[in-house]
Design a protein around this motif. Structure first.
Motif, short mmCIF file in Angstrom:
data_model
loop_
_atom_site.label_atom_id
_atom_site.label_comp_id
_atom_site.label_asym_id
_atom_site.label_seq_id
_atom_site.Cartn_x
_atom_site.Cartn_y
_atom_site.Cartn_z
N ALA A 411 0.85 -1.19 0.00
CA ALA A 411 0.00 0.00 0.00
C ALA A 411 0.88 1.24 0.00
N VAL A 412 0.33 2.35 -0.49
CA VAL A 412 1.07 3.61 -0.57
C VAL A 412 0.23 4.71 0.07
N ASP A 413 0.85 5.55 0.92
CA ASP A 413 0.10 6.65 1.53
C ASP A 413 0.18 7.90 0.67
N SER A 414 -0.47 8.96 1.12
CA SER A 414 -0.55 10.19 0.32
C SER A 414 0.79 10.89 0.17
N SER A 415 1.75 10.54 1.04
CA SER A 415 3.09 11.12 0.95
C SER A 415 4.03 10.29 0.09
N GLY A 416 3.53 9.18 -0.42
CA GLY A 416 4.36 8.34 -1.27
C GLY A 416 5.13 7.27 -0.54
N ASN A 417 4.90 7.11 0.77
CA ASN A 417 5.55 6.04 1.51
C ASN A 417 4.90 4.70 1.18
N VAL A 418 5.71 3.66 1.14
CA VAL A 418 5.25 2.34 0.71
C VAL A 418 5.29 1.39 1.91
N TYR A 419 4.18 0.70 2.14
CA TYR A 419 4.06 -0.26 3.24
C TYR A 419 3.93 -1.66 2.64
N ILE A 459 -3.04 -5.22 3.24
CA ILE A 459 -2.71 -3.96 3.90
C ILE A 459 -3.32 -2.81 3.11
N ALA A 460 -3.75 -1.76 3.82
CA ALA A 460 -4.32 -0.57 3.18
C ALA A 460 -4.04 0.63 4.07
N VAL A 461 -4.07 1.81 3.45
CA VAL A 461 -3.82 3.07 4.16
C VAL A 461 -4.98 4.00 3.91
N ASP A 462 -5.51 4.65 4.96
CA ASP A 462 -6.60 5.59 4.76
C ASP A 462 -6.07 6.99 4.49
N SER A 463 -6.98 7.94 4.26
CA SER A 463 -6.58 9.29 3.88
C SER A 463 -5.85 10.02 5.00
N SER A 464 -5.97 9.54 6.24
CA SER A 464 -5.26 10.15 7.37
C SER A 464 -3.92 9.50 7.64
N GLY A 465 -3.58 8.51 6.85
CA GLY A 465 -2.30 7.84 7.02
C GLY A 465 -2.32 6.67 7.97
N ASN A 466 -3.49 6.29 8.46
CA ASN A 466 -3.59 5.10 9.30
C ASN A 466 -3.46 3.84 8.45
N VAL A 467 -2.86 2.82 9.01
CA VAL A 467 -2.56 1.61 8.28
C VAL A 467 -3.39 0.46 8.83
N TYR A 468 -4.11 -0.23 7.94
CA TYR A 468 -4.94 -1.38 8.32
C TYR A 468 -4.26 -2.64 7.79
N VAL A 469 -4.10 -3.63 8.66
CA VAL A 469 -3.35 -4.83 8.31
C VAL A 469 -4.20 -6.06 8.65
N VAL A 470 -4.30 -7.00 7.70
CA VAL A 470 -5.05 -8.23 7.90
C VAL A 470 -4.16 -9.26 8.58
N ASP A 471 -4.56 -9.68 9.78
CA ASP A 471 -3.87 -10.71 10.55
C ASP A 471 -4.71 -11.99 10.42
N THR A 472 -4.44 -12.75 9.34
CA THR A 472 -5.37 -13.78 8.88
C THR A 472 -5.72 -14.80 9.95
N PHE A 473 -4.72 -15.40 10.57
CA PHE A 473 -5.01 -16.54 11.44
C PHE A 473 -5.20 -16.14 12.90
#
Length: 725
Positions: A411-419, A459-473
């Motif tokens: 995922a990429v945030d609005s500042s161009g950082n890559v997660y 993984i995803a990033v919202d417009s505020s820069g918060n990061v959501y991560v799927v912890d499958t198991f």
């Protein structure tokens, strides 16, 4: 012998991965297998490789799974082919057919529970389907070398070859492993009494072979060689010859044969039989020195080529069907919409060079339109322009900062950082847009900010820069700041609203609403606070349904795009879950392929602000680019329970999906790929890494990740799971 590459290199190679057949566990409920349904003469749109068998001279019976996920059947009686008719059942794989004698046919397929199921034609009627147990991740491959004897083979969760056998009077044996790491369904044939030869594609995409000599199993060998882009199909037309067939990288049928001599099988080398293959193949001999080879064509018809003993007759269409799916085209008219989806370009090929991929999974787009791809099998991230020009790459295999052990989501945030989710290391890594390592967070565990084995994934990033991560198991989504500080989590294991049984990917829209694909068959929606708000989807191939919901993304209008990997399509919904349309075909499961705008196994998806859509294809090893206008089309509200070709199926699916799909969905998909891509492509003259020499005494398999451990170990050396627990 050295392996022989066959077929010219293609820009869109479609050598299949271990997931080609494990992405199909989500089809429909196995409970339909035990129910008797009427046999209805009808036309079939096949949805699997064919499997053909012969119980008498000039008699051939061919089987395929239909789009209703029942097994269908057509017969050559020596003069003509019958219409397709259903032998009923609901299966989750292609069938395997075998005969041990006059007027007897045994058909095998995987159920939703991934067990092997069995149906028998006894000369007058089909029996009910019966489970033979096991957990298989491929189509089965079965053979008979004597009356009242059947041997079946399939890939297991550990990607090894497994075996089960039947003797009249003794019944079915238990499953036993034959080792190896295979990337296709197996094909089995017999040269004579108490002899078996089994073939499968290895990690190098060559054809590998293991044999039962009457007293023991041989070691794996890659004498047949080649570069396969389909499951193999092998048959014997006599006691000293085996013929094998597969699709080449050019999409044609290729052929290699071996003659048994004093020193074993001697292979002749690969040669092309032409054709344009739309499926895997099946080979059968109905008389000495006579061979028939079949595949499903792009028009969904069954095609045949026959070896007469002296020459090949050439490809002819044996059965006709009326296709309900549109063919691939550069511009695809989508269902229920006046707006076209336009295919723009595709880039990538198999390899580890710049711009190539081993297994492309996650994809993301920054505000400048640059595209980032997680190349899972090569432990790196690659960066491209929006038109596919390679810019840069970063990452290598390891546990250090900036290194990866199977990078997955991106995922990429609005500042161009890559997660990037570093799945094998149970962490998230953050980089600048140029690949400079910034920080990381996460350890293995179940506490706040920790991740389970084989996680994190999406993984995803919202417009505020918060990061959501799927912890499958751990059956949850975790929310962090952009620097990795834990904020909150939501979800738990279960089947209720807001619970998960196999979460995979996550997306966040401009309003902060969170969408999560779960169990391969539905999407759950949450408010920014993590409060459950809605669920949509369902198990199937109809509009708004899924059989393998993988990647998910949202556009600037709030529409939601879901990759339905097993149906080779992308579906678009409103933010409330109303189905809008799908592509690249207009309805139902789409034909697979590597042509313009086609998918084989699509996985990740990303939407650029310009309206371009990027989808990774883990089987074609490429990124496909489309342009699409946000839909304003009229839609028909679908029933919330979906529809089914099998009476009572919706109720069955509702009752079974949550306690079965975790195993046959997310675990199988993740574990199979992570296990296989842990090794690199071997030299053709070497035994592929992981190709063991038959059953391994003194080993114990981890029930969590499938790793082989010493029988004296208490804990798995790969994931730490307690053995025998």
């Amino acid at each position: 012998m050295k392996s022989v590459e066959f077929g010219r290199a293609s820009r869109f190679p479609h050598a299949l991965l271990p997931v080609l057949l494990v992405v199909l566990p989500f089809f429909v409920s196995l409970s339909g297998l035990g129910t008797t349904f009427p046999r209805v003469a009808a036309q079939l749109q096949p949805n699997s490789d064919p499997s053909c068998s012969s119980w008498g001279q000039n008699r051939i019976d061919c089987f395929a799974t239909g789009t209703d996920n029942a097994v269908w059947h057509t017969v050559w009686d020596g003069n003509s082919w019958s219409a397709w008719d259903s032998i009923s059942g609901v299966v989750a794989s292609g069938p395997s057919a075998v005969s041990w004698g006059q007027n007897r046919i045994d058909v095998f397929a995987a159920g939703l529970d991934k067990a092997l199921w069995h149906d028998v034609w006894n000369g007058s009627a089909w029996s009910p389907w019966v489970s033979l147990g096991g957990i298989i991740t491929s189509d089965p491959g079965c053979a008979s070398w004597a009356p009242d004897r059947i041997d079946c083979f399939a890939r297991g969760q550990d990607n090894a070859l497994w075996h089960i056998a039947y003797w009249t009077g003794s019944g079915w044996s238990g499953w036993s492993p034959l080792g190896g790491i295979i990337t296709s369904s197996p094909s089995a044939t017999s040269l004579g009494p108490n002899e078996l030869d089994v073939f499968a594609r290895g990690q190098d995409n060559a054809l590998w072979h293991i044999a039962w000599t009457g007293t023991a199993w041989t070691s794996w060998d890659n004498g047949p060689g080649g570069v396969l882009s389909s499951d193999p199909a092998c048959a014997s037309s006599g006691q000293s010859r085996i013929d094998c067939f597969a699709r080449g990288t050019d999409g044609a049928v290729w052929h290699n044969y071996a003659v048994m001599g004093a020193s074993g099988l001697t292979w002749n080398g690969w040669s092309s039989l032409g054709g344009a293959v739309g499926s895997g193949l099946s080979a059968v001999s109905s008389a000495p020195n006579l061979l028939n080879v079949f595949f499903i064509g792009a028009n969904y018809a069954l095609w045949e080529n026959t070896w007469t003993g002296a020459t090949w007759t050439g490809w002819t269409q044996t059965t006709s069907v009326t296709s309900t799916s549109s063919s691939s085209a550069v511009t695809v008219q989508v269902a229920n919409s006046t707006e076209p989806v336009s295919f723009q370009a595709a880039w990538g090929s198999y390899g580890n060079g710049t711009g190539q991929f081993s297994i492309p999974t996650g994809v993301a787009v920054d505000s400048s339109g640059n595209v980032y791809v997680a190349d899972t099998g090569n432990d790196r991230v690659e960066k491209f322009t929006g038109s596919g020009t390679f810019i840069s790459q970063w990452g290598s295999s390891g546990t250090g900062p900036g290194q990866f052990d199977k990078p997955w989501g991106i995922a990429v945030d609005s500042s161009g950082n890559v997660y990037v989710t570093d799945t094998g290391n149970s962490r998230v890594e953050k980089f600048s847009g140029s690949g400079t390592f910034i920080t990381q967070w996460g350890t293995r565990g179940s506490g706040p900010g920790q991740f389970s084995a084989l996680s994190p994934v999406g993984i995803a990033v919202d417009s505020s820069g918060n990061v959501y991560v799927v912890d499958t198991f751990n059956y949850r989504v975790e929310k962090f700041t952009g620097s990795g500080s834990f904020l909150t989590q939501f979800g738990s294991g279960g089947s209720g609203p807001g619970q998960f049984s196999g979460p995979n990917s996550v997306a966040v829209d401009s309003a902060g609403d969170v969408f999560v694909t779960d169990a391969g068959i539905h999407v759950e929606e949450f408010a920014p606070s993590g409060t459950f708000t809605a669920m949509f989807g369902g198990n199937g191939t109809g509009p708004g349904q899924f059989t393998a919901a993988y990647g998910i993304a949202t556009d600037s209008s709030g529409n939601v795009y879901v990759v339905d990997g097993a149906n080779a399509r992308v579906e678009e919904f409103t933010d409330s879950g109303t189905f809008l349309f799908q592509w690249p075909c207009a309805t139902g499961a789409c034909p697979t392929g590597a042509g313009s705008g086609q998918f084989n196994v699509p996985y990740g998806i990303a939407i650029a602000s310009s309206g371009f859509v990027y989808a990774t294809d883990i089987s074609n090893r490429q990124v496909d680019e489309f342009s699409i206008t946000s839909s304003t089309s009229s839609t028909t509200q679908l029933p919330t329970t979906g529809t089914s070709p099998v009476p009572g199926l919706n109720e069955i699916v509702t009752a079974l999906q949550h306690n079965i799909l975790l195993v046959v969905g997310a675990i199988v998909v993740l574990a199979a790929i992570l296990t296989v891509v842990a090794t690199r492509r071997p030299k053709s003259s070497q035994l592929a890494k992981g190709m063991t020499k038959g059953p391994q005494p003194g080993l114990i398999y981890c029930g969590d990740c499938g790793n082989q451990n010493s029988a004296t170990d208490s804990f798995c050396g790969n994931c730490g799971h307690k053995l025998n627990d």
